[in-house]
Design an enzyme around this catalytic site. Structure first.
Site, short mmCIF file in Angstrom:
data_model
loop_
_atom_site.label_atom_id
_atom_site.label_comp_id
_atom_site.label_asym_id
_atom_site.label_seq_id
_atom_site.Cartn_x
_atom_site.Cartn_y
_atom_site.Cartn_z
N ARG A 1 -12.96 -54.27 -1.41
CA ARG A 1 -12.74 -53.94 0.02
C ARG A 1 -11.66 -54.83 0.62
O ARG A 1 -10.86 -54.39 1.45
CB ARG A 1 -14.04 -54.04 0.81
CG ARG A 1 -14.64 -55.42 0.84
CD ARG A 1 -15.98 -55.44 1.58
NE ARG A 1 -16.67 -56.68 1.31
CZ ARG A 1 -17.09 -57.52 2.24
NH1 ARG A 1 -16.90 -57.25 3.52
NH2 ARG A 1 -17.72 -58.63 1.93
N SER B 1 -15.81 -55.78 8.25
CA SER B 1 -16.45 -55.62 6.94
C SER B 1 -15.57 -54.83 5.96
O SER B 1 -15.57 -55.10 4.77
CB SER B 1 -17.78 -54.89 7.09
OG SER B 1 -18.63 -55.61 7.97
N GLU C 1 -18.82 -41.67 13.38
CA GLU C 1 -18.09 -41.37 12.15
C GLU C 1 -17.55 -39.94 12.12
O GLU C 1 -16.45 -39.69 11.62
CB GLU C 1 -18.98 -41.60 10.92
CG GLU C 1 -19.34 -43.06 10.69
CD GLU C 1 -20.48 -43.55 11.59
OE1 GLU C 1 -21.09 -42.74 12.31
OE2 GLU C 1 -20.75 -44.77 11.57
N PHE D 1 -22.26 -44.14 5.44
CA PHE D 1 -22.08 -43.50 6.74
C PHE D 1 -20.90 -42.54 6.72
O PHE D 1 -20.97 -41.44 7.26
CB PHE D 1 -21.89 -44.55 7.84
CG PHE D 1 -22.92 -45.63 7.84
CD1 PHE D 1 -24.24 -45.35 7.50
CD2 PHE D 1 -22.59 -46.93 8.18
CE1 PHE D 1 -25.20 -46.35 7.50
CE2 PHE D 1 -23.55 -47.93 8.17
CZ PHE D 1 -24.86 -47.65 7.83
N HIS E 1 -18.51 -50.98 0.76
CA HIS E 1 -19.90 -51.34 0.49
C HIS E 1 -20.61 -50.26 -0.31
O HIS E 1 -21.76 -49.91 -0.08
CB HIS E 1 -20.66 -51.64 1.79
CG HIS E 1 -20.13 -52.85 2.53
ND1 HIS E 1 -18.84 -52.94 2.99
CD2 HIS E 1 -20.74 -54.00 2.88
CE1 HIS E 1 -18.66 -54.10 3.59
NE2 HIS E 1 -19.79 -54.78 3.54
N ASP F 1 -29.19 -55.56 3.09
CA ASP F 1 -29.43 -54.63 4.20
C ASP F 1 -30.26 -53.42 3.79
O ASP F 1 -30.77 -52.69 4.64
CB ASP F 1 -28.10 -54.15 4.80
CG ASP F 1 -27.51 -55.17 5.76
OD1 ASP F 1 -28.28 -55.98 6.30
OD2 ASP F 1 -26.28 -55.16 5.95
N GLN G 1 -28.16 -48.52 4.10
CA GLN G 1 -26.74 -48.88 4.06
C GLN G 1 -26.14 -48.73 2.66
O GLN G 1 -24.93 -48.60 2.51
CB GLN G 1 -26.51 -50.34 4.50
CG GLN G 1 -27.52 -50.89 5.49
CD GLN G 1 -27.25 -50.44 6.90
OE1 GLN G 1 -26.19 -50.70 7.43
NE2 GLN G 1 -28.20 -49.74 7.50
N ARG H 1 -18.63 -54.36 -1.86
CA ARG H 1 -18.80 -55.56 -1.04
C ARG H 1 -18.56 -56.86 -1.81
O ARG H 1 -17.83 -57.73 -1.34
CB ARG H 1 -20.20 -55.58 -0.45
CG ARG H 1 -20.44 -56.80 0.40
CD ARG H 1 -21.88 -56.92 0.83
NE ARG H 1 -22.05 -58.07 1.70
CZ ARG H 1 -23.21 -58.69 1.88
NH1 ARG H 1 -24.29 -58.25 1.28
NH2 ARG H 1 -23.27 -59.74 2.67
#
Lengths: 279, 329
Positions: free
Chosen positions: B16, B43, B64, B89, B115, B123, B127, B173
């Site tokens: 990322r 993030s 989104e 998401f 992620h 989390d 997620q 991540r």
């Protein structure tokens, strides 16, 4: 009045032509959505023949105003406007909904490049219009983006995501029109999810809100002119309309959201009414 | 075994972060690049672009669907959008917008899901993303890539900027081990063979490429010669490389930080079945949601370690049809 410089009688003639073409196309296709096409016809006529800057001789002129028909099922009136404006032939209109036709059941830009955004799944067009309006701003283009929404469509959550964002970035070159004809597929809109007070909702999201009679050309043209003068925030025009407007047996009839007259005499009656000055 | 990675693998940037750094470079080189995010720009590292190019960066908030359709509108207006959020998401809340506004409309929009997989960790499953690659692959016309390290991420993000059509790239991540030397060239649909072993093939993508390299070294100590393929593009799949591997090694293991069914495992199995059937094993998420935990714990509990790949290699080798057996049939 903005309409002073515009030939309102000519727009009225165009609107009547659009309605006749809608009936002819749908009769030829034997399927489609007459109600929402007829309710939007006067607004579409004003956009194409009095408001939007576009060049039929140069369809992809980079600074043309954009129309996103978010209520994609009303595409017959859009196709009719393209024919009347000279973008496509009138002959092509009878190919509506036929295999291989550029005039798909809902607007499809792969088949018809004049379609700015393929639509048919409700709730999405306003967000695409925001993207187009931002793109115009980044390019330094004076073009405006118009998005036509249905009132039932405003039940989609994405409309309100978009509604929250457009004023935040001061998109003065964006104008949404709600074709407020009060009917959706299953029932009256206020029986499904009452949207009222709709104008207050948009005001609360910081839009410039105008409420008009969507069949009164002076009011429609005046609203578009006012919208253009407000440059620091987007405008929404809530246009009260009659579903099936212009055809007596279709007006305010739930059935004609997505049903086409199947008897030839009904088609002829509709065309006669639309020719007889009743509009 | 001749292999292309250094041993042991050195830690590199999270993919990322490589994405965000590459975007910031691209913004400099190409004024048509615009970036959208949905309140996760720190993030996803798109904030690196946002800080440099304020007028071309749009943080739309926690919305989104609006972001994905807006990206399409920007593409219609001649720009090259990159839209990012967490993979779960972006792909789940934006799926219809990717379908109608980008795939169906054949718009030139790039989506980067951050992620991805279960290594988002603590989390938990809401997620974590274990189905994003399958969802993206199901969209006609989409190109779908899962890079393994910083070098391949940078190269594939650049490829996305140049490619006309919708693209989905999944990044992760945690820090990713360095697989490639700087300057390695990548293109969509061309897998990288990292070692040319002859006994069995491990096809992997993303984080599992590094894990497959570890497994190959463990296998080597047992005298098993492993071919490792980084299948960084899930769609279009490099069927030719897979077919050759099937023919030359006679057994395939697929490893991914994603559901195997549907996932890269399903895609490779389809290609293998069609072209050159050989026994296969699948190392991926079972048909369950994971839970909170450290990335290392989760990879162990859900079967995504080098030892698990080694186990799969052992199993597939017991089912491998030898040349003699083929003749006997």
């Amino acid at each position: 009045m903005a309409s002073e410089n515009i030939d309102v009688a000519a727009i009225a003639t165009r609107a009547r032509n659009l309605r006749r073409l809608v009936i002819e196309m749908l009769a030829a296709a034997a399927s489609g959505h007459p109600g929402g096409s007829l309710s939007a016809a006067d607004i579409i006529a004003c956009l194409y023949f009095g408001v939007m800057r576009h060049r039929p001789q140069e369809p992809f002129w980079v600074d043309r105003d954009r129309l996103v028909l978010s209520k994609g099922h009303a595409c017959p009136v859009f196709y009719a406007a393209l024919a009347e404006a000279g973008y496509i032939t009138h002959d092509l209109l009878t190919s509506l909904r036929r295999l291989g036709s550029p005039l798909q059941g809902h607007p499809d830009r792969r088949k018809l490049g004049l379609v700015e955004a393929s639509t048919g799944s409700l709730g999405i067009g306003l967000s695409m219009g925001i993207g187009m309006a931002i793109a115009a701003r980044l390019r330094g283009s004076p073009c405006r983006t118009y998005v036509m929404l249905g009132d039932g469509e405003c039940e989609e959550g994405q409309i309100w995501e978009a509604a929250m964002y457009a004023p935040h970035i001061k998109l003065g070159n964006l104008c949404a029109i709600i074709d407020f004809n009060r009917l959706q597929l299953d029932a009256r809109v206020d029986e499904i999810t009452d949207l009222q007070p709709l104008a207050d909702k948009w005001r609360a999201f910081n839009w410039h809100v105008l409420e008009i009679d969507g069949h009164d050309y002076d009011q429609i043209l005046d609203a578009f002119a006012k919208a253009e003068r407000v440059t620091e925030r987007p405008t929404v025009i809530i246009a009260a309309t009659v579903k099936g407007k212009g055809v007596s047996y279709m007006e305010n009839q739930l059935k004609y959201h997505g049903t086409v007259p199947d008897k030839p005499e009904d088609v002829l009656k509709a065309l006669a009414e639309l020719s007889g000055g009743r509009s | 075994m001749i292999r292309r990675w250094t041993s042991p693998l050195e830690p590199g940037l999270a993919t990322r972060e490589a994405y965000g750094r590459t975007l910031a470079e691209l913004g400099e080189e190409n004024p048509r690049i615009v970036v959208l995010d949905a309140d996760l720009s720190k993030s996803t590292y798109t904030s690196l672009f946002g800080k440099k190019f304020k007028d071309r960066f749009f943080d739309v908030g926690i919305a989104e669907a609006n972001m994905c359709s807006m990206a399409a509108g920007l593409a219609a207006g001649g720009f090259i959008p990159f839209a990012s959020s967490f993979a779960s998401f972006l792909m789940c809340k934006g799926y219809e917008q990717l379908r109608v506004c980008c795939a169906y409309m054949e718009f030139n929009v790039n989506f980067v899901g951050s992620h991805g997989g279960i290594t988002l960790g603590e989390d938990g499953p809401s997620q974590q993303s274990i189905e994003d690659v399958a969802l993206a692959c199901s969209l006609p016309g989409f190109t779908v890539a899962v890079p393994a390290d910083e070098v391949s991420t940078a190269a594939l993000v650049r490829a996305a900027a140049e490619h006309y059509g919708p693209v989905y790239i999944r990044v992760g991540r945690p820090r990713a081990p360095k697989i490639y030397a700087a300057g390695e060239r990548f293109s969509f649909g061309r897998a990288k063979t990292l070692s040319y072993g002859r006994d069995v093939t491990v096809v992997a993508n993303g984080l599992m490429v590094g894990v497959a390299c570890e497994a190959a070294e463990l296998a080597e100590r047992r005298g098993i010669d492993v071919r490792v393929i980084d299948c960084h593009t899930a769609k279009p799949l490099d069927e030719a490389t897979i077919e050759i591997a099937a023919a030359e090694t006679g057994a395939i293991v697929v490893a991914e930080e994603h559901l195997s069914r549907p996932g890269l495992g399903s895609l490779v199995a389809q290609a293998v079945t069609h072209r050159h059937p050989v026994p296969m094993e699948f190392v991926g998420m079972p048909d369950v949601f994971a839970e909170s935990g450290t990335p290392e714990e989760l990879l162990r509990v859900y079967g995504l370690t080098a030892e698990h790949i080694l186990g799969a290699i052992d199993r597939v080798l017991t089912r491998k049809v030898t040349g003699a057996a083929v003749v006997a049939h």
